[in-house]
Scaffold this motif. Structure first.
Motif, PDB file in Angstrom:
ATOM      1  N   CYS A 276     -14.943 -12.609  -3.150  1.00 30.18           N
ATOM      2  CA  CYS A 276     -14.511 -11.261  -3.533  1.00 30.18           C
ATOM      3  C   CYS A 276     -13.687 -11.312  -4.817  1.00 30.18           C
ATOM      4  N   VAL A 279      -8.578  -6.573  -6.652  1.00 32.62           N
ATOM      5  CA  VAL A 279      -8.652  -5.155  -6.973  1.00 32.62           C
ATOM      6  C   VAL A 279      -8.227  -4.897  -8.413  1.00 32.62           C
ATOM      7  N   SER A 280      -7.428  -5.798  -8.979  1.00 30.64           N
ATOM      8  CA  SER A 280      -7.015  -5.647 -10.376  1.00 30.64           C
ATOM      9  C   SER A 280      -8.216  -5.709 -11.320  1.00 30.64           C
ATOM     10  N   PHE A 282     -11.069  -4.182 -10.667  1.00 29.08           N
ATOM     11  CA  PHE A 282     -11.893  -2.986 -10.478  1.00 29.08           C
ATOM     12  C   PHE A 282     -11.709  -2.036 -11.656  1.00 29.08           C
ATOM     13  N   VAL A 337     -12.578   1.864   2.246  1.00 24.05           N
ATOM     14  CA  VAL A 337     -11.382   1.035   2.374  1.00 24.05           C
ATOM     15  C   VAL A 337     -11.267   0.535   3.812  1.00 24.05           C
ATOM     16  N   LEU A 360     -12.969  -1.682  -0.853  1.00 22.01           N
ATOM     17  CA  LEU A 360     -11.649  -2.287  -0.984  1.00 22.01           C
ATOM     18  C   LEU A 360     -11.286  -2.899   0.358  1.00 22.01           C
ATOM     19  N   LYS A 377     -17.010  -6.073  -3.525  1.00 19.97           N
ATOM     20  CA  LYS A 377     -15.829  -6.116  -2.658  1.00 19.97           C
ATOM     21  C   LYS A 377     -14.621  -6.548  -3.480  1.00 19.97           C
ATOM     22  N   TYR A 378     -13.510  -5.842  -3.269  1.00 21.25           N
ATOM     23  CA  TYR A 378     -12.291  -6.116  -4.004  1.00 21.25           C
ATOM     24  C   TYR A 378     -11.144  -6.278  -3.013  1.00 21.25           C
ATOM     25  N   ILE A 380      -7.245  -6.376  -1.759  1.00 19.85           N
ATOM     26  CA  ILE A 380      -5.958  -5.733  -2.023  1.00 19.85           C
ATOM     27  C   ILE A 380      -4.844  -6.673  -1.571  1.00 19.85           C
ATOM     28  N   TRP A 399       0.430  -4.248  -3.139  1.00 22.58           N
ATOM     29  CA  TRP A 399       0.340  -2.880  -2.628  1.00 22.58           C
ATOM     30  C   TRP A 399       1.183  -2.710  -1.362  1.00 22.58           C
ATOM     31  N   SER A 408      -3.589   3.162   2.616  1.00 21.27           N
ATOM     32  CA  SER A 408      -4.188   2.275   1.620  1.00 21.27           C
ATOM     33  C   SER A 408      -5.171   3.036   0.735  1.00 21.27           C
ATOM     34  N   ALA A 412      -4.839   3.670  -3.292  1.00 22.95           N
ATOM     35  CA  ALA A 412      -5.925   3.464  -4.250  1.00 22.95           C
ATOM     36  C   ALA A 412      -6.087   4.681  -5.155  1.00 22.95           C
TER      37      ALA A 412
END
Length: 506
Positions: A276, A279-280, A282, A337, A360, A377-378, A380, A399, A408, A412
């Motif tokens: 994966c 998220v940074s 994305f 999510v 996420l 897929k990211y 978190i 987060w 969550s 986002a």
């Protein structure tokens, strides 16, 4: 110190706890602790054996045979542990009958003190029909709790509820006397009972600080990053309703991560190995700034048309619980999510593995989702990762999770620069007693008489619980911190979310 007659009983009771621990060490082949601790207890075992012979010759002879067996098999720790657990310990517990049985109420008639099989007294709250400690071995129970909550990184512990002092003593033992233990108790009598009938005085005075106060604020304010806390939950039964709700809400939020720690750690490492992205990475540049958070509350069923009308016009961010339902309704979210760590969470994507909706995933979300899902897929990173034992990596821009996947999803939307956010299915209560929308796996019914009345949309009364109320407060806090975003609540049957408008009022 405890009453003189109890100190005598408690020395034998303590021997039982020590032997339980030795059996545990033997079962995991911890030779160092088995040998050292068993040799420390041999004089006490011989003393009990002699007393046994005087009161029960046959029992005393059997006790001696078991001691001899342990000596003869000391090279085989597994067998040694079995003899201690299944032969010696039952006789040690039987030997406590020598002291007779204690069962007595306090003068006011609201507490019952009674003997347990281990010899240590337990205490029962008669007004609420609840035991505060184990009815079998409160000292062993306290040892397990101490092991569960102990964190050597913390220099202080705040304990709400004194009980008879067992947990306080076990925290002192497990920390080698290195931590300060702050005890917060609303009932001064309980502190007195812990000294007279418990083991509170087994803890040196310089290692404990006791505050007697009916106000929970001193306890809540004592919990900092350097402090670990624990709540003796049975004592909360005697709190007034409002205070009990506040304390339960706090404790649920505080302890939820700890209870799932093993799942978190397994999932974390497997998710890291899954390939994966973070998220940074994305790219949210092309997302529409009007965003819809789709949660799984019952009011989702009333707003399916709203979602259809806005599909492609607004960014739809759905929680995993509703992924299948939305697809079945021909509603295609822009993002899903999922953060829950338990195995059953996989049902949210089972059969949808080939979907391409970006997802996420919490870094501690159930590992098989990241392994099987074919879409992007990211991961978190969450702020509580540093609380886990086997995770030392630090991540930039961690987060908050607010305790719920809905939060969550909201996080986002805020981070992806939403200008308007619409809540769909975020009821944060149980409309009609129902937990979830139709067609979701978790949908069940709750008995309203066991729920908490709170303000609903449009000034109505709806019913919730301490967990959902804590989620509500987390979401309201986010709304308060982001006044540049306009928030809307599409539910007419759920809890009022402070800071939101209705579609009609816009």
């Amino acid at each position: 110190m405890a009453e003189d007659f109890l100190e005598t009983i408690y020395q034998d009771a303590k021997l039982i706890s020590e032997m339980r621990q030795i059996a545990c060490y033997a079962q995991v082949h911890d030779e160092y602790h088995v040998r050292r601790k068993y040799m420390e207890q041999v004089p006490e075992l011989i003393r009990v054996c002699k007393r046994y012979v005087q009161s029960d010759k046959a029992g005393g002879e059997e006790f001696f045979r078991y001691l001899q067996e342990i000596h003869d098999v000391c090279h085989d720790l597994i067998l040694m542990g079995d003899i201690i657990e299944h032969k010696l310990l039952p006789l040690l517990e039987k030997s406590m009958e020598y002291y007779g049985r204690i069962q007595t109420e306090n003068e006011e008639g609201d507490f019952l003190f009674q003997t347990t099989a281990s010899g240590f007294l337990t205490i029962k709250d008669l007004k609420h029909d609840l035991y505060i400690h184990s009815t079998v071995d409160p000292m062993w129970e306290a040892e397990k709790v101490a092991e569960y909550i102990f964190d050597p990184r913390k220099k202080e512990y705040s304990i709400l509820g004194c009980g008879l002092g067992y947990l306080i003593y076990q925290l002192y033992v497990i920390s080698n006397g290195t931590v300060l233990i702050r005890v917060f108790e609303k009932d001064a009598r309980m502190v007195e009972y812990a000294r007279k009938y418990g083991v509170l005085d087994w803890v040196p005075a310089d290692r404990i600080k006791i505050t007697v106060d009916a106000d929970p604020l001193p306890f809540l304010e004592s919990v900092t990053e350097e402090t670990k806390c624990h709540v003796l939950v049975p004592e909360l039964a005697s709190e007034p309703d409002g205070i009990r709700e506040i304390l339960m809400e706090f404790y649920v939020n505080y302890s939820s991560g700890r209870k799932l720690k093993r799942y978190y750690e397994i999932n974390y490492w497997n998710n890291l190995r899954s390939g994966c992205k973070m998220v940074s990475e994305f790219d949210a540049a092309n997302m529409k700034r009007e965003m819809v958070i789709v949660a799984a509350g019952p009011s989702l069923d009333d707003n399916l048309e709203f979602l259809r009308e806005n599909s492609g016009k607004k960014t739809i961010i759905a929680v995993g619980t509703v992924f299948k339902k939305l697809l079945e309704q021909k509603i295609y979210p822009d993002m899903v999510v999922i953060v829950d760590p338990q195995e059953q969470t996989y049902q949210q994507v089972a059969g949808l593995e080939e979907q391409k909706v970006p997802m996420l995933l919490g870094m501690t979300a159930y590992w098989k989702i990241a392994a099987a899902y074919q879409g992007e897929k990211y991961l978190i990173p969450s702020k509580y990762l540093k609380e886990l034992d086997n995770i030392t990596e630090e991540y930039e821009d961690e987060w908050n999770d607010g305790g719920t996947v809905t939060y969550s999803a909201l996080e986002a939307a805020v981070r992806f620069k939403a200008e308007k956010i619409f809540f769909v299915g975020a009821d944060l209560s149980y409309p009609g007693g129902m937990t979830h929308a139709t067609g979701t796996l978790q949908r069940t019914q709750k008995p309203i008489e066991k729920l908490i009345p709170i303000e609903g949309c449009g000034g109505t009364t709806v019913y919730s619980d301490t967990v959902l109320i804590s989620y509500l407060h987390a979401i309201e806090n986010m709304i308060e911190r982001t006044p540049w975003i306009s928030y809307y609540n599409t539910s007419h049957i759920g809890a009022k979310i402070a800071g939101t408008k209705t579609l009609e009022s816009d």
